[in-house]
Design an enzyme around this catalytic site. Structure first.
Site: not given
Ligand SMILES: NC(=O)c1ccc[n+]([C@@H]2O[C@H](COP(=O)([O-])OP(=O)(O)OC[C@H]3O[C@@H](n4cnc5c(N)ncnc54)[C@H](OP(=O)(O)O)[C@@H]3O)[C@@H](O)[C@H]2O)c1
Length: 262
Positions: A139, A152
């Site tokens: 991120s 984070y």
């Molecule tokens: N969205 C943003 O603005 C943003 C910005 C920068 C970076 N990111 C990064 O992008 C990545 C994906 O996030 P996203 O934005 O797509 O959010 P999201 O829609 O909340 O997806 C997060 C994913 O991680 C899984 N997860 C969470 N805790 C887990 C655990 N204990 N074990 C296994 N799986 C787990 C969730 O699945 P389950 O709940 O089914 O386990 C879900 O599939 C993350 O690393 C996040 O830090 C996001």
């Protein structure tokens, strides 16, 4: 040649689910990892129907020992997996002093420990094969302590460093390592962390984010920052860091730290 299988963590929603969609459409079989098996089944069934690729579901909690161990085993044993997408992650809302240690420990377990362990589980096979890809989703928060998400951001700084370090170590052995650094993107991560809707910044669409990340992937970029329009800023930042390296090779402290000189 058949396209290698892609194991994607955090594939039940958001960025991971779009990675699954895009790799399936490129003809890659998939292994989907997250906790929510029902959502992954639904996604897998739809993608199989639309693309014909084989899709396995591997439910696992990456915050728990048993969950990480099961994915490590799959990465070690399944020689068809040629791409690891370390995407699962979460953030924790609120100020540092009020965040619970249980939440922070889980944050570090998923965002840091699992990422490192899964990369470590797959690396020997990729090095032996002389090929393979590790995509780590970090991120831009990992570059910006000023955003006020200390833990984070620290986990994401780890992901960037790990990616750059592994690119340095594994790249010459045929393994491509990409760090993808999204900024604010429209996924569930905000609501899961209890973000105040009034505080959420303008968001990039998740499809646009992943498609851009895959442009960087196809170019074999080491670090891909889809939101950053001025690529020269990143290059300048890296050049400033690298320029310091010779300066670290000193045997006496800098004059400003020498009591005998002040
Ligand atoms: N969205 C943003 O603005 C943003 C910005 C920068 C970076 N990111 C990064 O992008 C990545 C994906 O996030 P996203 O934005 O797509 O959010 P999201 O829609 O909340 O997806 C997060 C994913 O991680 C899984 N997860 C969470 N805790 C887990 C655990 N204990 N074990 C296994 N799986 C787990 C969730 O699945 P389950 O709940 O089914 O386990 C879900 O599939 C993350 O690393 C996040 O830090 C996001």
């Amino acid at each position: 040649m058949t396209a290698p299988k892609v194991l994607i963590t955090g594939a039940s929603s958001g960025i991971g689910a779009i990675y699954a969609d895009r790799f399936a459409r490129r003809g890659h079989g998939l292994v989907l990892v997250a906790r929510d098996a029902a959502r992954m089944e639904a996604l897998g069934n739809r993608l199989h129907a639309e693309t014909g690729v084989n899709i396995d579901i591997l439910p696992a909690d990456l915050g728990k020992e048993a969950g990480v161990a099961s994915v490590e085993a799959r990465l070690r044993d399944d020689a068809d997996i040629g791409v690891l997408v370390n995407n699962a992650g979460l953030s924790v809302g609120g100020p540092f002093e009020t965040q619970s240690q249980a939440d922070l420990s889980n944050l570090v377990a998923v965002n840091v420990v699992a990422v490192q362990r899964l990369a470590h589980a797959v690396a020997p096979r990729f090095v032996a094969a002389g090929t393979g890809t590790i995509i780590n989703v970090g991120s831009v928060v990992g570059l910006v302590p000023e955003f006020g998400q200390a833990v984070y951001g620290a986990t994401k700084a780890f992901v960037l460093f790990l990616s750059q370090g592994l690119a340095h170590e594994l790249g010459p052995k045929g393994v491509y390592v990409q760090a993808v650094l999204p900024a604010a993107t429209a996924t569930e991560i905000w609501s899961r962390a209890g973000a105040d809707p009034a505080q959420i910044p303008p968001l990039m669409g998740v499809d646009a984010l992943v498609d851009a990340a895959l442009v960087g992937f196809d170019r074999r970029e080491p670090v891909t920052i889809p939101h950053l329009h001025d690529a020269a800023q990143w290059d300048t930042y890296q050049a400033a860091r690298v320029a310091m390296i010779p300066g670290f090779a000193q045997t006496v402290p800098a004059p400003r730290y020498r009591a005998d000189l002040t």
